[in-house]
Design a protein around this motif. Structure first.
Motif, short mmCIF file in Angstrom:
data_model
loop_
_atom_site.label_atom_id
_atom_site.label_comp_id
_atom_site.label_asym_id
_atom_site.label_seq_id
_atom_site.Cartn_x
_atom_site.Cartn_y
_atom_site.Cartn_z
N ASP A 1 0.79 -1.20 0.07
CA ASP A 1 0.10 0.06 -0.05
C ASP A 1 0.90 1.43 0.00
O ASP A 1 0.22 2.42 0.09
N GLY A 2 2.17 1.18 -0.22
CA GLY A 2 3.05 2.38 -0.34
C GLY A 2 3.24 3.12 1.27
O GLY A 2 4.22 3.83 1.28
N SER A 3 2.83 2.30 2.33
CA SER A 3 3.38 2.85 3.70
C SER A 3 4.80 2.27 3.80
O SER A 3 5.07 3.02 4.86
N GLY A 4 5.65 1.56 3.25
CA GLY A 4 6.51 1.08 3.70
C GLY A 4 6.47 -0.21 4.51
O GLY A 4 7.73 -0.51 4.97
N ILE A 5 5.51 -0.48 5.16
CA ILE A 5 5.36 -1.43 6.11
C ILE A 5 5.12 -2.66 5.33
O ILE A 5 4.14 -2.90 4.37
N GLN A 6 6.03 -3.54 5.43
CA GLN A 6 6.05 -4.91 4.59
C GLN A 6 5.08 -6.02 5.19
O GLN A 6 5.48 -6.84 5.87
N SER A 7 3.78 -5.79 4.59
CA SER A 7 2.74 -6.51 5.25
C SER A 7 2.36 -7.67 4.37
O SER A 7 1.33 -8.55 4.64
N ALA A 8 3.11 -7.82 3.41
CA ALA A 8 2.70 -8.93 2.27
C ALA A 8 3.83 -9.66 1.91
O ALA A 8 4.96 -9.10 2.05
N SER A 9 3.76 -11.12 1.78
CA SER A 9 4.92 -12.06 1.53
C SER A 9 4.70 -13.19 0.86
O SER A 9 3.58 -13.50 0.45
N LEU A 10 5.75 -13.58 0.06
CA LEU A 10 5.87 -15.11 -0.35
C LEU A 10 6.89 -15.81 0.25
O LEU A 10 8.12 -15.37 0.65
N GLU A 11 6.31 -17.06 0.97
CA GLU A 11 7.21 -17.97 1.44
C GLU A 11 7.68 -18.77 0.78
O GLU A 11 6.92 -19.57 0.03
N ASN A 12 9.04 -19.34 0.63
CA ASN A 12 9.76 -20.27 -0.13
C ASN A 12 9.29 -20.15 -1.38
O ASN A 12 8.47 -20.96 -1.94
#
Length: 101
Positions: free
Chosen positions: A34-45
């Protein structure tokens, strides 16, 4: 006893023959959708060689690559038009389309 050793050796040999093209990278890749700089989405492995489309509303996304593989980011769908890369433990802005070595 010798039978157990032979069975274990055969199992290891069979595992070595399995295809390796679809192996997953170890670790995670995180980004701010969302452009906030908070890395709240991820891909694991994430799977090596697969093109991923990052979800979010504000590209370029600020991201960190905590996998054991270099991640390449692209300007177009299908991971074409390479724009750059993030090596393991590197962070920076990335585009919507990414692929891991």
């Amino acid at each position: 006893m010798k039978f157990k050793v032979l069975v274990a050796a055969a199992a290891m040999g069979a595992a070595a023959l399995l295809p390796t093209a679809a192996l997953a990278d170890t670790g995670g890749f995180y980004w701010s959708p969302d452009g906030s700089g908070i890395q709240s989405a991820s891909l694991e492995n994430p799977q090596s060689g697969r093109c991923y489309t990052l979800r979010g509303s504000e590209p370029p996304f600020y991201a960190i690559n905590v996998t054991n593989s270099t991640m390449h980011y692209y300007g177009s769908a299908g991971c074409t038009g390479q724009a750059g890369s993030l090596t393991p433990n590197m962070s920076g802005n990335v585009t919507r389309y990414v692929k891991f070595d």
